[in-house]
Design a protein around this motif. Structure first.
Motif, mmCIF file in Angstrom:
data_model
loop_
_atom_site.group_PDB
_atom_site.id
_atom_site.type_symbol
_atom_site.label_atom_id
_atom_site.label_comp_id
_atom_site.label_asym_id
_atom_site.label_seq_id
_atom_site.Cartn_x
_atom_site.Cartn_y
_atom_site.Cartn_z
ATOM 1 N N THR A 23 -31.982 46.364 181.597
ATOM 2 C CA THR A 23 -32.234 47.653 180.950
ATOM 3 C C THR A 23 -31.013 48.556 181.040
ATOM 4 O O THR A 23 -30.578 49.144 180.046
ATOM 5 N N VAL A 24 -30.445 48.665 182.231
ATOM 6 C CA VAL A 24 -29.283 49.525 182.419
ATOM 7 C C VAL A 24 -28.076 48.966 181.658
ATOM 8 O O VAL A 24 -27.350 49.713 180.997
ATOM 9 N N ALA A 25 -27.876 47.658 181.724
ATOM 10 C CA ALA A 25 -26.757 47.054 181.002
ATOM 11 C C ALA A 25 -26.911 47.274 179.504
ATOM 12 O O ALA A 25 -25.947 47.653 178.824
ATOM 13 N N SER A 26 -28.094 47.069 178.983
ATOM 14 C CA SER A 26 -28.331 47.264 177.555
ATOM 15 C C SER A 26 -28.031 48.702 177.145
ATOM 16 O O SER A 26 -27.304 48.956 176.182
ATOM 17 N N ARG A 27 -28.581 49.637 177.868
ATOM 18 C CA ARG A 27 -28.392 51.051 177.534
ATOM 19 C C ARG A 27 -26.920 51.446 177.611
ATOM 20 O O ARG A 27 -26.396 52.109 176.712
ATOM 21 N N THR A 28 -26.220 51.023 178.651
ATOM 22 C CA THR A 28 -24.830 51.439 178.815
ATOM 23 C C THR A 28 -23.902 50.741 177.828
ATOM 24 O O THR A 28 -22.946 51.350 177.343
ATOM 25 N N VAL A 29 -24.183 49.492 177.506
ATOM 26 C CA VAL A 29 -23.351 48.792 176.515
ATOM 27 C C VAL A 29 -23.552 49.414 175.134
ATOM 28 O O VAL A 29 -22.580 49.663 174.406
ATOM 29 N N VAL A 30 -24.798 49.702 174.776
ATOM 30 C CA VAL A 30 -25.060 50.341 173.480
ATOM 31 C C VAL A 30 -24.375 51.706 173.431
ATOM 32 O O VAL A 30 -23.776 52.071 172.409
ATOM 33 N N GLN A 31 -24.409 52.466 174.522
ATOM 34 C CA GLN A 31 -23.709 53.752 174.568
ATOM 35 C C GLN A 31 -22.202 53.569 174.402
ATOM 36 O O GLN A 31 -21.541 54.397 173.778
ATOM 37 N N ALA A 32 -21.668 52.488 174.955
ATOM 38 C CA ALA A 32 -20.230 52.223 174.835
ATOM 39 C C ALA A 32 -19.838 51.932 173.380
ATOM 40 O O ALA A 32 -18.690 52.175 172.989
ATOM 41 N N TYR A 33 -20.774 51.434 172.593
ATOM 42 C CA TYR A 33 -20.496 51.179 171.175
ATOM 43 C C TYR A 33 -20.379 52.471 170.374
ATOM 44 O O TYR A 33 -19.717 52.501 169.340
ATOM 45 N N ARG A 34 -21.046 53.534 170.813
ATOM 46 C CA ARG A 34 -21.134 54.765 170.019
ATOM 47 C C ARG A 34 -19.771 55.255 169.520
ATOM 48 O O ARG A 34 -19.598 55.445 168.318
ATOM 49 N N LEU A 40 -16.975 54.352 161.652
ATOM 50 C CA LEU A 40 -17.637 53.628 160.561
ATOM 51 C C LEU A 40 -18.845 54.398 160.038
ATOM 52 O O LEU A 40 -19.423 54.039 159.005
ATOM 53 N N GLY A 41 -19.277 55.403 160.785
ATOM 54 C CA GLY A 41 -20.447 56.173 160.397
ATOM 55 C C GLY A 41 -21.746 55.434 160.638
ATOM 56 O O GLY A 41 -22.764 55.734 160.007
ATOM 57 N N LEU A 42 -21.725 54.462 161.548
ATOM 58 C CA LEU A 42 -22.905 53.644 161.814
ATOM 59 C C LEU A 42 -23.424 53.871 163.228
ATOM 60 O O LEU A 42 -22.639 54.053 164.159
ATOM 61 N N THR A 43 -24.737 53.813 163.362
ATOM 62 C CA THR A 43 -25.352 53.738 164.685
ATOM 63 C C THR A 43 -25.351 52.268 165.106
ATOM 64 O O THR A 43 -25.122 51.371 164.271
ATOM 65 N N HIS A 44 -25.651 52.018 166.360
ATOM 66 C CA HIS A 44 -25.697 50.628 166.816
ATOM 67 C C HIS A 44 -26.739 49.809 166.055
ATOM 68 O O HIS A 44 -26.437 48.698 165.594
ATOM 69 N N PRO A 45 -27.981 50.302 165.879
ATOM 70 C CA PRO A 45 -28.950 49.511 165.105
ATOM 71 C C PRO A 45 -28.497 49.259 163.657
ATOM 72 O O PRO A 45 -28.704 48.174 163.124
ATOM 73 N N GLN A 46 -27.861 50.251 163.036
ATOM 74 C CA GLN A 46 -27.347 50.054 161.673
ATOM 75 C C GLN A 46 -26.248 48.995 161.667
ATOM 76 O O GLN A 46 -26.176 48.171 160.745
ATOM 77 N N TYR A 47 -25.404 49.007 162.675
ATOM 78 C CA TYR A 47 -24.343 48.010 162.804
ATOM 79 C C TYR A 47 -24.938 46.605 162.889
ATOM 80 O O TYR A 47 -24.452 45.673 162.235
ATOM 81 N N LEU A 48 -26.014 46.448 163.652
ATOM 82 C CA LEU A 48 -26.649 45.132 163.766
ATOM 83 C C LEU A 48 -27.194 44.664 162.420
ATOM 84 O O LEU A 48 -27.059 43.482 162.069
ATOM 85 N N VAL A 49 -27.784 45.572 161.657
ATOM 86 C CA VAL A 49 -28.267 45.216 160.320
ATOM 87 C C VAL A 49 -27.099 44.777 159.443
ATOM 88 O O VAL A 49 -27.183 43.756 158.746
ATOM 89 N N MET A 50 -26.019 45.534 159.491
ATOM 90 C CA MET A 50 -24.850 45.179 158.672
ATOM 91 C C MET A 50 -24.289 43.819 159.098
ATOM 92 O O MET A 50 -23.899 43.016 158.238
ATOM 93 N N LEU A 51 -24.257 43.540 160.386
ATOM 94 C CA LEU A 51 -23.790 42.228 160.848
ATOM 95 C C LEU A 51 -24.639 41.110 160.248
ATOM 96 O O LEU A 51 -24.102 40.094 159.788
ATOM 97 N N LEU A 126 -15.114 47.116 177.555
ATOM 98 C CA LEU A 126 -15.935 46.464 178.578
ATOM 99 C C LEU A 126 -15.120 45.589 179.532
ATOM 100 O O LEU A 126 -15.676 44.978 180.442
ATOM 101 N N LYS A 127 -13.824 45.513 179.264
ATOM 102 C CA LYS A 127 -12.917 44.722 180.106
ATOM 103 C C LYS A 127 -13.402 43.282 180.233
ATOM 104 O O LYS A 127 -13.484 42.720 181.321
ATOM 105 N N LEU A 128 -13.714 42.695 179.081
ATOM 106 C CA LEU A 128 -14.194 41.316 179.026
ATOM 107 C C LEU A 128 -13.295 40.488 178.124
ATOM 108 O O LEU A 128 -12.736 40.987 177.154
#
Length: 151
Positions: A23-34, A40-51, A126-128
């Protein structure tokens, strides 16, 4: 306290809960995408749809929902917003007028070029490495499969 009780107590600590870490990883990774998606003018969920649409265009709303593991009712508002932005077009399916197809517009297809900067930016944030992401993705997909399988 015997060893079984100690292990049982350790199993109940917050930091040992897989659900908490996910839960914490998901929330923080999604926040890092913002900030990466903001240009691009996209939210994370919109980005997933576009992908999903950049991979397979066109797709039915049902197939977009299936790919993202969401209900169509969750996906529909995202598609409406993307349509309002000029990135997708929703049209009735030729074989089934009750179903909608989603197709990229020229602007939506062109956005893919700008989106190419997102993965390397996220690797840096994310230093990955790409290999670490591949391993994490594999582990997450295994978890998803295990959690959704019906024994």
């Amino acid at each position: 306290m015997n060893a079984v009780d100690v292990a049982a107590d350790e199993d109940l600590t917050l930091e040992n809960q897989l659900c908490f870490a996910l839960t914490v990883a998901s929330r923080t990774v999604v926040q890092a995408y913002r900030p990466v998606l903001e240009p691009l003018g996209l939210t994370h969920p919109q980005y997933l749809v576009m992908l999903a649409l950049w991979d397979h265009n066109p797709l039915s709303v049902k197939k977009v929902s299936a790919q993202l593991l969401h209900e169509p009712a969750t996906i529909s508002p995202l598609l409406k917003r993307l349509e309002d932005m000029g990135y997708v077009r929703r049209t009735p399916n030729v074989q089934d007028a009750r179903a909608l197809d989603v197709e990229l517009t020229a602007a939506g297809a062109a956005l893919k070029e700008r989106a190419r900067a997102v993965p390397p930016a996220m690797l840096a944030r994310l230093k990955l490495s790409r290999e670490e992401v591949r391993v994490l993705n594999k582990a997450m997909h295994n978890l998803i499969e295990a959690a959704t399988s019906e024994d």
